[in-house]
Design a protein around this motif. Sequence first.
Motif, short mmCIF file in Angstrom:
data_model
loop_
_atom_site.label_atom_id
_atom_site.label_comp_id
_atom_site.label_asym_id
_atom_site.label_seq_id
_atom_site.Cartn_x
_atom_site.Cartn_y
_atom_site.Cartn_z
N ALA A 138 39.74 68.88 29.07
CA ALA A 138 40.79 68.56 28.10
C ALA A 138 40.82 67.08 27.74
O ALA A 138 41.04 66.72 26.58
N GLY A 139 40.62 66.23 28.74
CA GLY A 139 40.82 64.81 28.51
C GLY A 139 39.57 64.00 28.28
O GLY A 139 39.62 62.84 27.88
N ARG A 140 38.39 64.60 28.49
CA ARG A 140 37.12 63.89 28.35
C ARG A 140 37.12 62.57 29.12
O ARG A 140 36.60 61.56 28.66
N MET A 141 37.75 62.59 30.29
CA MET A 141 37.78 61.39 31.12
C MET A 141 37.46 61.80 32.54
O MET A 141 38.01 62.77 33.05
N SER A 142 36.53 61.09 33.17
CA SER A 142 36.23 61.36 34.57
C SER A 142 37.45 61.09 35.44
O SER A 142 38.36 60.35 35.05
N MET A 143 37.45 61.69 36.62
CA MET A 143 38.49 61.41 37.59
C MET A 143 38.32 59.98 38.13
O MET A 143 37.32 59.32 37.87
N PRO A 144 39.30 59.46 38.90
CA PRO A 144 39.11 58.16 39.55
C PRO A 144 37.84 58.15 40.38
O PRO A 144 37.39 59.20 40.86
N PRO A 145 37.21 56.99 40.56
CA PRO A 145 35.95 56.93 41.31
C PRO A 145 36.08 57.55 42.70
O PRO A 145 37.08 57.36 43.40
N ILE A 146 35.06 58.33 43.08
CA ILE A 146 35.01 58.83 44.45
C ILE A 146 34.63 57.66 45.36
O ILE A 146 34.10 56.64 44.91
N LEU A 147 34.90 57.81 46.65
CA LEU A 147 34.61 56.75 47.61
C LEU A 147 33.39 57.14 48.44
O LEU A 147 33.38 58.19 49.10
N LEU A 148 32.35 56.30 48.39
CA LEU A 148 31.11 56.55 49.12
C LEU A 148 30.87 55.42 50.12
O LEU A 148 31.08 54.24 49.79
N GLY A 149 30.42 55.77 51.30
CA GLY A 149 30.05 54.78 52.30
C GLY A 149 28.56 54.78 52.53
O GLY A 149 27.94 55.84 52.66
N TYR A 150 27.96 53.60 52.58
CA TYR A 150 26.51 53.50 52.78
C TYR A 150 26.21 52.27 53.64
O TYR A 150 27.03 51.36 53.76
N GLY A 151 25.01 52.24 54.22
CA GLY A 151 24.57 51.08 54.99
C GLY A 151 23.85 50.10 54.09
O GLY A 151 22.75 50.38 53.61
N GLY A 152 24.45 48.95 53.83
CA GLY A 152 23.91 48.00 52.87
C GLY A 152 22.89 47.05 53.46
O GLY A 152 22.46 47.18 54.60
N THR A 153 22.50 46.09 52.66
CA THR A 153 21.55 45.06 53.07
C THR A 153 22.18 43.69 52.91
O THR A 153 23.18 43.53 52.19
N ASP A 154 21.60 42.70 53.55
CA ASP A 154 22.11 41.34 53.41
C ASP A 154 22.04 40.87 51.96
O ASP A 154 22.91 40.13 51.50
N ARG A 155 21.00 41.32 51.25
CA ARG A 155 20.84 40.87 49.87
C ARG A 155 21.94 41.42 48.96
O ARG A 155 22.51 40.69 48.15
N THR A 156 22.28 42.71 49.10
CA THR A 156 23.36 43.26 48.26
C THR A 156 24.69 42.62 48.65
O THR A 156 25.53 42.37 47.78
#
Length: 380
Positions: free
Chosen positions: A103-121
Amino acid sequence: MGVDIRPFRAWVLAPERLRGLADRHATPWDRVDVENSVRLLDEWKRLEVLAREERPAMYVYEQTGPLGVQRGVISAVHLDSRLLPHEDVAPAHTDAMVELMRAGRMSMPPILLGYGGTDRTAAQLDTAVRQRPLTELRTPDGQQHRVWRLTERSTCGEIIDALHERAALIADGHHRHVAARRFRREVHAAGYGRGPWDYIPALLVDTKRSPMRLRPVHRVLPHVDPWKALAAAQQWFQITALAGPLEEWLDVLRARSYHGAAFIVATPDRAFLLDRPNVEFLQGPCERFPESLRSMHISVLQAFLDVVAESPVLYEPSAPRALHAVRELGGIAAIAFPPSHLDLSAAAATGVRLPVKSTAFGPDPHPALVLRALPSPRRA
Protein backbone atom coordinates in the motif's frame (compact mmCIF):
# COMPACT_ATOMS: atom_id res chain seq x y z
CA MET A 1 28.66 -14.62 -1.10
CA GLY A 2 28.49 -12.91 2.26
CA VAL A 3 26.46 -9.72 2.71
CA ASP A 4 25.84 -7.83 -0.53
CA ILE A 5 25.18 -4.13 0.18
CA ARG A 6 24.79 -1.01 -1.89
CA PRO A 7 23.94 2.70 -1.45
CA PHE A 8 20.34 3.85 -1.92
CA ARG A 9 18.48 7.14 -2.34
CA ALA A 10 16.96 7.69 1.07
CA TRP A 11 14.33 9.74 2.80
CA VAL A 12 15.95 11.37 5.83
CA LEU A 13 14.03 12.55 8.88
CA ALA A 14 14.08 16.29 9.61
CA PRO A 15 13.47 16.23 13.40
CA GLU A 16 12.96 19.99 13.70
CA ARG A 17 9.76 19.65 11.66
CA LEU A 18 8.15 17.18 14.05
CA ARG A 19 5.56 18.72 16.33
CA GLY A 20 6.91 17.54 19.66
CA LEU A 21 9.07 15.17 21.62
CA ALA A 22 6.36 12.52 21.58
CA ASP A 23 6.75 12.27 17.81
CA ARG A 24 10.51 11.98 17.84
CA HIS A 25 10.67 8.23 18.17
CA ALA A 26 7.73 7.59 15.87
CA THR A 27 7.38 5.94 12.49
CA PRO A 28 4.55 6.43 10.01
CA TRP A 29 3.53 2.77 10.36
CA ASP A 30 0.70 1.22 12.27
CA ARG A 31 0.33 -2.51 11.64
CA VAL A 32 -3.34 -2.34 12.61
CA ASP A 33 -4.35 0.54 10.33
CA VAL A 34 -2.72 0.39 6.90
CA GLU A 35 -4.80 3.26 5.48
CA ASN A 36 -3.78 5.60 8.31
CA SER A 37 -0.13 4.58 7.92
CA VAL A 38 -0.12 5.47 4.23
CA ARG A 39 -1.87 8.78 4.94
CA LEU A 40 0.65 9.72 7.63
CA LEU A 41 3.58 8.73 5.42
CA ASP A 42 2.26 10.99 2.63
CA GLU A 43 1.74 13.80 5.14
CA TRP A 44 5.32 13.51 6.43
CA LYS A 45 6.56 13.85 2.84
CA ARG A 46 4.30 16.82 2.13
CA LEU A 47 5.37 18.64 5.30
CA GLU A 48 9.01 17.77 4.55
CA VAL A 49 9.34 15.91 7.83
CA LEU A 50 10.96 13.41 5.47
CA ALA A 51 13.39 14.98 2.99
CA ARG A 52 14.43 13.07 -0.16
CA GLU A 53 18.16 12.75 -0.74
CA GLU A 54 19.47 13.91 -4.12
CA ARG A 55 21.58 10.82 -4.83
CA PRO A 56 22.25 7.33 -3.46
CA ALA A 57 24.42 7.05 -0.37
CA MET A 58 25.20 4.88 2.61
CA TYR A 59 24.82 6.32 6.10
CA VAL A 60 26.76 6.05 9.34
CA TYR A 61 24.40 5.88 12.31
CA GLU A 62 25.42 6.33 15.93
CA GLN A 63 23.51 6.55 19.18
CA THR A 64 24.90 7.31 22.62
CA GLY A 65 23.32 7.80 26.02
CA PRO A 66 22.25 6.10 29.25
CA LEU A 67 20.86 3.04 27.41
CA GLY A 68 24.13 2.29 25.64
CA VAL A 69 26.20 3.02 22.55
CA GLN A 70 25.73 1.69 19.04
CA ARG A 71 27.39 2.52 15.72
CA GLY A 72 26.89 1.04 12.27
CA VAL A 73 26.20 1.57 8.58
CA ILE A 74 22.74 1.86 7.03
CA SER A 75 22.59 0.49 3.49
CA ALA A 76 20.45 -1.59 1.15
CA VAL A 77 21.13 -5.33 1.62
CA HIS A 78 20.35 -7.92 -1.04
CA LEU A 79 17.78 -10.44 0.16
CA ASP A 80 19.94 -13.32 -1.08
CA SER A 81 22.81 -12.26 1.18
CA ARG A 82 24.08 -14.63 3.84
CA LEU A 83 21.75 -13.42 6.59
CA LEU A 84 21.37 -15.74 9.57
CA PRO A 85 17.96 -15.73 11.29
CA HIS A 86 17.60 -17.31 14.70
CA GLU A 87 13.90 -17.14 15.62
CA ASP A 88 10.47 -17.91 14.20
CA VAL A 89 7.95 -15.31 13.04
CA ALA A 90 4.22 -14.86 13.64
CA PRO A 91 2.41 -15.18 10.27
CA ALA A 92 -0.22 -12.53 11.08
CA HIS A 93 2.50 -9.99 11.90
CA THR A 94 4.28 -10.73 8.61
CA ASP A 95 0.99 -10.46 6.65
CA ALA A 96 0.42 -6.95 8.01
CA MET A 97 3.91 -5.84 6.99
CA VAL A 98 3.49 -7.16 3.44
CA GLU A 99 0.20 -5.28 3.17
CA LEU A 100 1.93 -2.06 4.23
CA MET A 101 4.67 -2.56 1.65
CA ARG A 102 2.03 -3.02 -1.06
CA ALA A 103 0.00 0.00 0.00
CA GLY A 104 2.68 2.48 0.95
CA ARG A 105 5.55 1.59 -1.39
CA MET A 106 7.90 2.18 1.53
CA SER A 107 10.23 -0.35 3.11
CA MET A 108 9.95 -1.01 6.82
CA PRO A 109 12.51 0.54 9.23
CA PRO A 110 16.00 -0.93 8.72
CA ILE A 111 16.52 -4.40 10.15
CA LEU A 112 19.40 -4.80 12.61
CA LEU A 113 22.31 -7.01 11.52
CA GLY A 114 25.40 -7.93 13.52
CA TYR A 115 28.67 -8.84 11.82
CA GLY A 116 32.37 -9.16 12.63
CA GLY A 117 34.06 -6.09 11.13
CA THR A 118 37.61 -5.15 10.26
CA ASP A 119 39.90 -2.41 11.49
CA ARG A 120 39.65 -0.73 8.11
CA THR A 121 35.84 -0.46 8.12
CA ALA A 122 35.96 0.74 11.73
CA ALA A 123 38.42 3.45 10.69
CA GLN A 124 36.05 4.61 7.94
CA LEU A 125 33.27 5.05 10.49
CA ASP A 126 35.61 6.81 12.92
CA THR A 127 36.48 9.31 10.20
CA ALA A 128 32.84 9.91 9.31
CA VAL A 129 31.68 10.70 12.85
CA ARG A 130 34.29 13.46 13.20
CA GLN A 131 32.30 15.47 10.63
CA ARG A 132 29.12 17.46 11.16
CA PRO A 133 26.12 15.08 11.12
CA LEU A 134 23.47 15.18 8.43
CA THR A 135 20.70 14.93 11.02
CA GLU A 136 20.49 14.39 14.78
CA LEU A 137 18.02 14.33 17.62
CA ARG A 138 17.71 13.46 21.29
CA THR A 139 14.82 11.20 22.23
CA PRO A 140 12.93 11.37 25.57
CA ASP A 141 14.88 8.35 26.89
CA GLY A 142 18.06 10.45 26.81
CA GLN A 143 19.62 8.80 23.74
CA GLN A 144 21.39 11.00 21.19
CA HIS A 145 20.94 9.76 17.61
CA ARG A 146 23.12 11.07 14.74
CA VAL A 147 23.50 10.25 11.05
CA TRP A 148 26.29 11.03 8.55
CA ARG A 149 26.11 10.60 4.78
CA LEU A 150 28.71 8.46 2.95
CA THR A 151 29.01 9.14 -0.78
CA GLU A 152 32.75 8.82 -1.45
CA ARG A 153 33.11 5.96 -3.94
CA SER A 154 36.33 4.59 -2.39
CA THR A 155 34.89 4.67 1.15
CA CYS A 156 31.67 2.91 0.15
CA GLY A 157 33.68 0.44 -1.93
CA GLU A 158 35.84 -0.61 1.00
CA ILE A 159 32.80 -1.21 3.19
CA ILE A 160 31.06 -3.15 0.39
CA ASP A 161 34.12 -5.35 -0.11
CA ALA A 162 34.50 -6.03 3.62
CA LEU A 163 30.85 -7.08 4.02
CA HIS A 164 30.94 -9.25 0.92
CA GLU A 165 33.21 -11.67 2.80
CA ARG A 166 31.06 -11.97 5.92
CA ALA A 167 27.76 -13.36 7.12
CA ALA A 168 25.48 -11.31 9.38
CA LEU A 169 23.17 -12.37 12.20
CA ILE A 170 19.64 -10.97 12.07
CA ALA A 171 19.49 -9.41 15.53
CA ASP A 172 16.15 -7.67 15.05
CA GLY A 173 13.80 -7.62 12.08
CA HIS A 174 12.92 -11.25 11.39
CA HIS A 175 9.34 -10.30 10.45
CA ARG A 176 10.53 -7.48 8.18
CA HIS A 177 13.01 -9.84 6.50
CA VAL A 178 10.35 -12.49 5.83
CA ALA A 179 7.86 -9.84 4.66
CA ALA A 180 10.41 -8.35 2.24
CA ARG A 181 11.15 -11.76 0.75
CA ARG A 182 7.45 -12.44 0.33
CA PHE A 183 6.86 -9.06 -1.28
CA ARG A 184 9.72 -9.75 -3.69
CA ARG A 185 8.18 -13.10 -4.67
CA GLU A 186 4.91 -11.35 -5.44
CA VAL A 187 6.64 -8.77 -7.63
CA HIS A 188 8.63 -11.43 -9.50
CA ALA A 189 5.53 -13.60 -9.93
CA ALA A 190 3.75 -10.61 -11.49
CA GLY A 191 6.33 -10.62 -14.26
CA TYR A 192 8.73 -7.94 -13.06
CA GLY A 193 12.46 -8.50 -13.11
CA ARG A 194 15.20 -7.57 -10.72
CA GLY A 195 14.85 -4.26 -8.93
CA PRO A 196 14.88 -2.41 -5.60
CA TRP A 197 12.46 -5.00 -4.18
CA ASP A 198 15.44 -7.41 -4.15
CA TYR A 199 16.96 -5.35 -1.32
CA ILE A 200 16.00 -4.49 2.25
CA PRO A 201 17.31 -1.54 4.30
CA ALA A 202 19.51 -2.60 7.20
CA LEU A 203 21.68 -1.19 9.96
CA LEU A 204 24.87 -3.25 10.00
CA VAL A 205 26.68 -3.12 13.34
CA ASP A 206 30.23 -4.34 13.89
CA THR A 207 29.71 -6.38 17.05
CA LYS A 208 33.43 -6.28 17.87
CA ARG A 209 33.31 -2.49 18.19
CA SER A 210 29.66 -2.12 19.28
CA PRO A 211 28.68 -5.27 21.21
CA MET A 212 24.92 -5.79 21.26
CA ARG A 213 23.30 -6.20 24.64
CA LEU A 214 20.89 -9.12 24.84
CA ARG A 215 17.61 -8.36 26.56
CA PRO A 216 14.74 -10.66 27.53
CA VAL A 217 11.23 -10.59 26.13
CA HIS A 218 8.69 -11.66 28.74
CA ARG A 219 5.25 -13.14 28.10
CA VAL A 220 1.84 -12.09 29.42
CA LEU A 221 -1.13 -14.46 28.97
CA PRO A 222 -4.16 -12.60 30.33
CA HIS A 223 -6.77 -15.33 29.75
CA VAL A 224 -4.98 -18.29 31.29
CA ASP A 225 -6.25 -19.68 34.59
CA PRO A 226 -3.16 -19.33 36.84
CA TRP A 227 -3.96 -22.22 39.10
CA LYS A 228 -4.70 -24.65 36.27
CA ALA A 229 -1.36 -23.67 34.72
CA LEU A 230 0.50 -24.24 37.99
CA ALA A 231 -1.33 -27.52 38.58
CA ALA A 232 -0.12 -28.71 35.17
CA ALA A 233 3.40 -27.55 36.00
CA GLN A 234 3.54 -29.70 39.16
CA GLN A 235 3.92 -32.89 37.13
CA TRP A 236 6.96 -31.59 35.23
CA PHE A 237 8.82 -28.95 37.30
CA GLN A 238 10.13 -28.20 40.74
CA ILE A 239 8.03 -25.23 41.92
CA THR A 240 9.26 -22.74 44.51
CA ALA A 241 7.13 -19.90 45.89
CA LEU A 242 8.88 -16.52 45.76
CA ALA A 243 8.62 -13.66 48.23
CA GLY A 244 9.84 -10.08 48.36
CA PRO A 245 10.25 -7.60 45.49
CA LEU A 246 10.91 -8.40 41.83
CA GLU A 247 14.66 -7.80 42.24
CA GLU A 248 14.86 -10.68 44.72
CA TRP A 249 12.90 -12.98 42.39
CA LEU A 250 15.38 -12.20 39.61
CA ASP A 251 18.31 -12.97 41.90
CA VAL A 252 16.84 -16.41 42.61
CA LEU A 253 16.13 -16.95 38.90
CA ARG A 254 19.70 -15.98 37.98
CA ALA A 255 21.16 -18.44 40.47
CA ARG A 256 18.94 -21.32 39.33
CA SER A 257 19.51 -20.56 35.64
CA TYR A 258 23.17 -21.53 35.98
CA HIS A 259 22.02 -25.11 36.62
CA GLY A 260 19.49 -25.44 33.80
CA ALA A 261 16.23 -24.14 32.37
CA ALA A 262 14.29 -21.92 34.78
CA PHE A 263 11.65 -19.19 34.60
CA ILE A 264 9.15 -17.37 36.82
CA VAL A 265 5.38 -17.64 36.57
CA ALA A 266 3.64 -14.66 38.18
CA THR A 267 -0.08 -14.42 38.94
CA PRO A 268 -1.80 -11.15 39.90
CA ASP A 269 -0.73 -11.67 43.53
CA ARG A 270 1.87 -14.47 43.71
CA ALA A 271 5.07 -15.59 41.99
CA PHE A 272 6.68 -19.01 41.56
CA LEU A 273 10.00 -20.26 40.22
CA LEU A 274 9.73 -23.22 37.83
CA ASP A 275 12.95 -25.14 37.20
CA ARG A 276 14.45 -28.64 36.87
CA PRO A 277 12.07 -29.94 34.16
CA ASN A 278 11.88 -33.72 34.30
CA VAL A 279 12.67 -36.22 31.56
CA GLU A 280 8.99 -36.70 30.71
CA PHE A 281 8.68 -33.00 29.89
CA LEU A 282 11.89 -32.83 27.85
CA GLN A 283 10.85 -35.90 25.86
CA GLY A 284 7.20 -34.86 25.62
CA PRO A 285 6.19 -31.20 25.20
CA CYS A 286 9.80 -30.25 24.34
CA GLU A 287 10.12 -32.91 21.67
CA ARG A 288 9.24 -30.50 18.84
CA PHE A 289 12.57 -28.71 19.38
CA PRO A 290 15.85 -30.15 18.05
CA GLU A 291 17.71 -32.07 20.72
CA SER A 292 20.48 -29.45 20.82
CA LEU A 293 17.96 -26.80 21.90
CA ARG A 294 15.59 -28.94 23.93
CA SER A 295 16.98 -28.01 27.34
CA MET A 296 17.42 -24.28 26.56
CA HIS A 297 15.28 -22.22 28.92
CA ILE A 298 13.40 -20.37 26.13
CA SER A 299 12.49 -23.72 24.55
CA VAL A 300 11.32 -25.13 27.87
CA LEU A 301 9.29 -21.99 28.57
CA GLN A 302 7.67 -22.03 25.13
CA ALA A 303 6.82 -25.72 25.39
CA PHE A 304 5.15 -25.10 28.76
CA LEU A 305 3.15 -22.15 27.42
CA ASP A 306 2.06 -24.19 24.39
CA VAL A 307 0.51 -26.70 26.81
CA VAL A 308 -1.28 -24.23 29.10
CA ALA A 309 -2.07 -21.33 26.72
CA GLU A 310 -5.02 -21.16 24.37
CA SER A 311 -5.06 -17.37 24.13
CA PRO A 312 -2.95 -14.74 22.39
CA VAL A 313 0.40 -14.01 24.01
CA LEU A 314 1.49 -10.43 24.73
CA TYR A 315 5.22 -9.70 24.58
CA GLU A 316 6.83 -7.25 26.99
CA PRO A 317 10.57 -6.46 27.27
CA SER A 318 10.19 -4.90 30.72
CA ALA A 319 9.67 -7.27 33.65
CA PRO A 320 8.00 -4.57 35.83
CA ARG A 321 5.58 -3.74 33.00
CA ALA A 322 4.84 -7.44 32.48
CA LEU A 323 3.91 -7.73 36.16
CA HIS A 324 1.81 -4.57 35.96
CA ALA A 325 -0.03 -6.01 32.95
CA VAL A 326 -0.86 -9.30 34.67
CA ARG A 327 -2.11 -7.42 37.74
CA GLU A 328 -4.34 -5.29 35.52
CA LEU A 329 -5.51 -8.00 33.11
CA GLY A 330 -5.25 -11.22 35.11
CA GLY A 331 -3.79 -14.50 33.89
CA ILE A 332 -0.07 -15.16 34.18
CA ALA A 333 3.20 -13.50 33.28
CA ALA A 334 6.26 -15.59 32.39
CA ILE A 335 9.56 -13.92 33.32
CA ALA A 336 12.77 -15.32 31.82
CA PHE A 337 16.33 -14.39 30.96
CA PRO A 338 17.32 -14.14 27.28
CA PRO A 339 19.28 -16.83 25.44
CA SER A 340 23.03 -16.34 25.37
CA HIS A 341 25.04 -15.19 22.36
CA LEU A 342 26.29 -18.78 22.08
CA ASP A 343 22.69 -20.06 21.97
CA LEU A 344 21.81 -17.64 19.18
CA SER A 345 24.93 -18.42 17.18
CA ALA A 346 24.29 -22.16 17.51
CA ALA A 347 20.69 -21.76 16.35
CA ALA A 348 21.64 -19.53 13.40
CA ALA A 349 24.53 -21.75 12.30
CA THR A 350 22.36 -24.88 12.23
CA GLY A 351 19.33 -23.21 10.66
CA VAL A 352 17.23 -23.89 13.76
CA ARG A 353 14.64 -21.28 14.77
CA LEU A 354 14.05 -20.31 18.37
CA PRO A 355 10.48 -19.40 19.39
CA VAL A 356 8.97 -16.07 18.32
CA LYS A 357 10.30 -13.11 20.33
CA SER A 358 12.97 -15.15 22.09
CA THR A 359 15.11 -12.11 22.75
CA ALA A 360 15.74 -8.47 21.91
CA PHE A 361 18.95 -6.58 21.29
CA GLY A 362 19.71 -3.16 22.66
CA PRO A 363 19.86 -0.32 22.57
CA ASP A 364 17.06 -0.02 20.00
CA PRO A 365 18.08 1.91 16.87
CA HIS A 366 15.92 4.88 15.94
CA PRO A 367 13.34 3.47 13.50
CA ALA A 368 12.79 6.46 11.20
CA LEU A 369 15.93 8.57 10.75
CA VAL A 370 16.76 7.00 7.37
CA LEU A 371 14.04 5.35 5.26
CA ARG A 372 13.89 3.77 1.84
CA ALA A 373 11.11 4.04 -0.75
CA LEU A 374 10.05 1.27 -3.13
CA PRO A 375 9.13 2.61 -6.58
CA SER A 376 6.25 1.05 -8.51
CA PRO A 377 7.52 -2.00 -10.41
CA ARG A 378 8.17 -1.76 -14.15
CA ARG A 379 8.35 -4.78 -16.40
CA ALA A 380 11.85 -5.84 -17.40
